[in-house]
Design an enzyme around this catalytic site. Structure first.
Site, PDB file in Angstrom:
ATOM      1  N   SER A   1      12.748  21.816 -13.560  1.00  0.00           N
ATOM      2  CA  SER A   1      12.508  23.048 -12.819  1.00  0.00           C
ATOM      3  C   SER A   1      11.516  22.766 -11.679  1.00  0.00           C
ATOM      4  CB  SER A   1      12.006  24.133 -13.771  1.00  0.00           C
ATOM      5  OG  SER A   1      12.100  25.407 -13.187  1.00  0.00           O
TER       6      SER A   1
ATOM      7  N   HIS B   1      19.039  25.472 -18.780  1.00  0.00           N
ATOM      8  CA  HIS B   1      17.949  24.964 -17.945  1.00  0.00           C
ATOM      9  C   HIS B   1      17.419  23.628 -18.476  1.00  0.00           C
ATOM     10  CE1 HIS B   1      15.264  25.787 -14.667  1.00  0.00           C
ATOM     11  NE2 HIS B   1      14.175  25.867 -15.402  1.00  0.00           N
TER      12      HIS B   1
ATOM     13  N   ASP C   1      22.903  27.486 -16.020  1.00  0.00           N
ATOM     14  CA  ASP C   1      21.547  27.718 -15.527  1.00  0.00           C
ATOM     15  C   ASP C   1      21.586  28.497 -14.213  1.00  0.00           C
ATOM     16  OD1 ASP C   1      18.872  27.643 -14.942  1.00  0.00           O
ATOM     17  OD2 ASP C   1      18.795  25.485 -14.542  1.00  0.00           O
TER      18      ASP C   1
END
Length: 498
Positions: free
Chosen positions: A172, A454, A429
């Site tokens: 991320s 994710h 995601d």
């Protein structure tokens, strides 16, 4: 975001801080199949406060936390260094949910380091005053990258590892930082694995409707169109109650601790509910987890089962949100303003001190102007334009955002001259389409994970893993081994020329 920050009950696109404040020296992580349990030692590094102004803050330093596994996997002085570029939260949370890195370290005899990002967890440069103005001004991407570069250099010297290749990892926002490390410090970092890194959308490239459209279509509509329609229908019923100002009815339907009393309270409720669906979409893993919250296996499927269980759509919506906010079943009512905080990130900043840090970053360098509109998505219309961002950030932090700054600093979509970066994304995601989905060259490789949420690939091996992520991890391991070999040869050649 990252892609949020502190409590298990609510955080989104960013990460919780449930372990914040614990005094570790050793900590045994959850077991991952295929490797021995990682033993992390917690340490603190004396870090420079301001890398770019020699007269700033009295040339001060602060204690930056990091975790290290010196003796467990590493072939000392030879094996590579796997360095996790910590993102917006407590570093323990990432270390205990990134088992692929330690599995790979066991295979490739690597030293593992997880570094905590400045202003998060216990790495607070000014302690309780860290989020005062102007002290918070040293919270930038550039400062964080310089932290990691200095830490890598000095730890390599301390550990007699000057010839050990360094590979950076991140998920991320942490994945964004891994990309940026390879771009800015290629002399120190031989390659980067950037999992679920939305480097394009956070730089202002892309469609503001993309994120909540993908939550709707890639996750909930993917389970069934009826699920999407039930969610949209429930929000329409809620709007009807709000339009009539039936605040006591809303309190009753959603088990709120206090009745809403204004349109602002209704917007807060909308945000809290939308945040729950976002969290479940991000964490739609095929097994139960306690990362960013206590989630059942396949939470989107569980949510759709709840939304479609009967005709009372408002009760269904309330209980679906409870999957996120009341996983233990211990809450007797929902407090709108303690469970969710609106901020400069429409996908959520979380709660606590970490949420302050992410809010500031979303007001300065990281662009997150996403909207829901109830046309391309199933959520109530909630705009967050650049003007909205400017007004909020001026009032909250006395700053003016810099649109496009990450494009200037870190290349935006002009990445073709870079190399040795893996961009991995899962098709479940909602952050994926804000990142790189197609390979740009033989050394700028995009890997797409069918059925992956994710940064699923950074998690440890699990019997419930889809075959797609097993395959992707194998490709990642092979590429990283190649980069390590190439960098070792380069370092050896440079050393022999001295």
């Amino acid at each position: 975001m990252t892609a949020g920050l502190i409590l298990f009950t609510v955080t989104v696109a960013v990460f919780c801080d449930a372990l914040h404040g614990l005094s570790h020296t050793h900590f045994q992580a959850t077991k991952s199949a295929g490797s021995s349990d990682p033993q992390f030692t917690e340490k603190f590094f004396t870090q420079t406060l301001d890398h770019f102004n020699f007269n700033s803050m009295g040339n001060g330093t602060f204690s930056q936390r990091y975790l290290i596994t010196v003796d467990q996997y590493w072939k000392k002085g030879y094996g590579p260094i796997f360095f996790y570029t910590g993102n917006e939260g407590n570093i323990w949370e990432f270390a205990l949910n990134s088992g692929f890195i330690t599995e790979l370290a066991a295979q490739q005899q690597a030293l593992v380091i997880f570094a905590e990002h400045r202003y998060y967890g216990q790495s607070l440069p000014f302690g309780k005053e860290s989020f005062n103005i102007p002290e918070v001004g040293l919270l930038t991407v550039e400062q964080a990258l310089a932290d990691y570069a200095l830490m890598i250099r000095e730890l390599k010297e301390q550990l007699a590892a000057s010839h050990c290749p360094v590979i950076v990892f991140g998920g991320s926002y942490g994945g964004m930082l891994s990309v940026y490390m390879r771009l800015k410090y290629p002399n120190m970092v031989a390659g980067a694995l950037a999992a679920s890194a939305p480097i394009l959308s956070t730089a202002g490239l892309g469609d503001a409707r993309q994120f909540f459209r993908d939550v709707t279509d890639k996750d909930f509509r993917n389970i069934s169109p009826e699920c999407r329609d039930a969610v949209r229908g429930a929000f329409h019923l809620l709007k009807q109650l709000a339009d009539r100002q039936d605040y006591s009815g809303i309190q009753s339907e959603f088990a709120l601790c206090k009745p809403p009393a204004s349109p602002q309270d209704i917007q807060q409720l909308y945000g809290l509910l939308r945040n729950a669906f976002t969290m479940m979409a991000m964490l739609d893993y095929p097994y139960s987890t306690s990362f960013m919250g206590n989630m059942p296996a396949n939470p989107v499927k569980v949510a759709c089962g709840t939304m479609l269980r009967g005709l009372d759509l408002l009760a269904n919506l309330r209980d679906t949100a409870g999957i996120v906010y009341n996983s233990t079943g211990l809450l007797t009512c929902f407090d709108l303003y303690s469970l969710y905080v609106q901020c400069a990130d429409p996908t959520g900043c979380g709660l606590g001190l970490d949420s302050l840090a992410w809010d500031y970053q979303a007001c300065t360098e990281v662009e997150l102007c996403f909207e829901s509109n109830n046309v391309t998505d199933m959520f109530p219309p909630m705009a967050f334009t650049e003007k909205d961002r400017e007004a909020y950030c001026s009032k909250r932090w006395a700053v003016a955002p810099r649109p496009g700054w990450l494009q200037i600093q870190f290349w935006g979509d002009a990445l073709s001259t870079a190399n040795n970066i893996i961009f991995s994304n899962g098709d479940l995601d909602p952050w994926a389409n804000g990142g790189v989905r197609k390979s740009l060259s033989s050394s700028l490789v995009a890997l797409n994970i069918s059925g992956g949420a994710h940064h699923l690939d950074l998690r440890g091996s699990n019997d419930s893993d889809p075959a797609s992520v097993v395959k992707v991890r194998k490709v990642e391991a092979e590429l990283i081994a190649q980069w390590v070999k190439m960098e070792r040869n380069r370092l050896t050649a440079a050393y022999t020329q001295l």
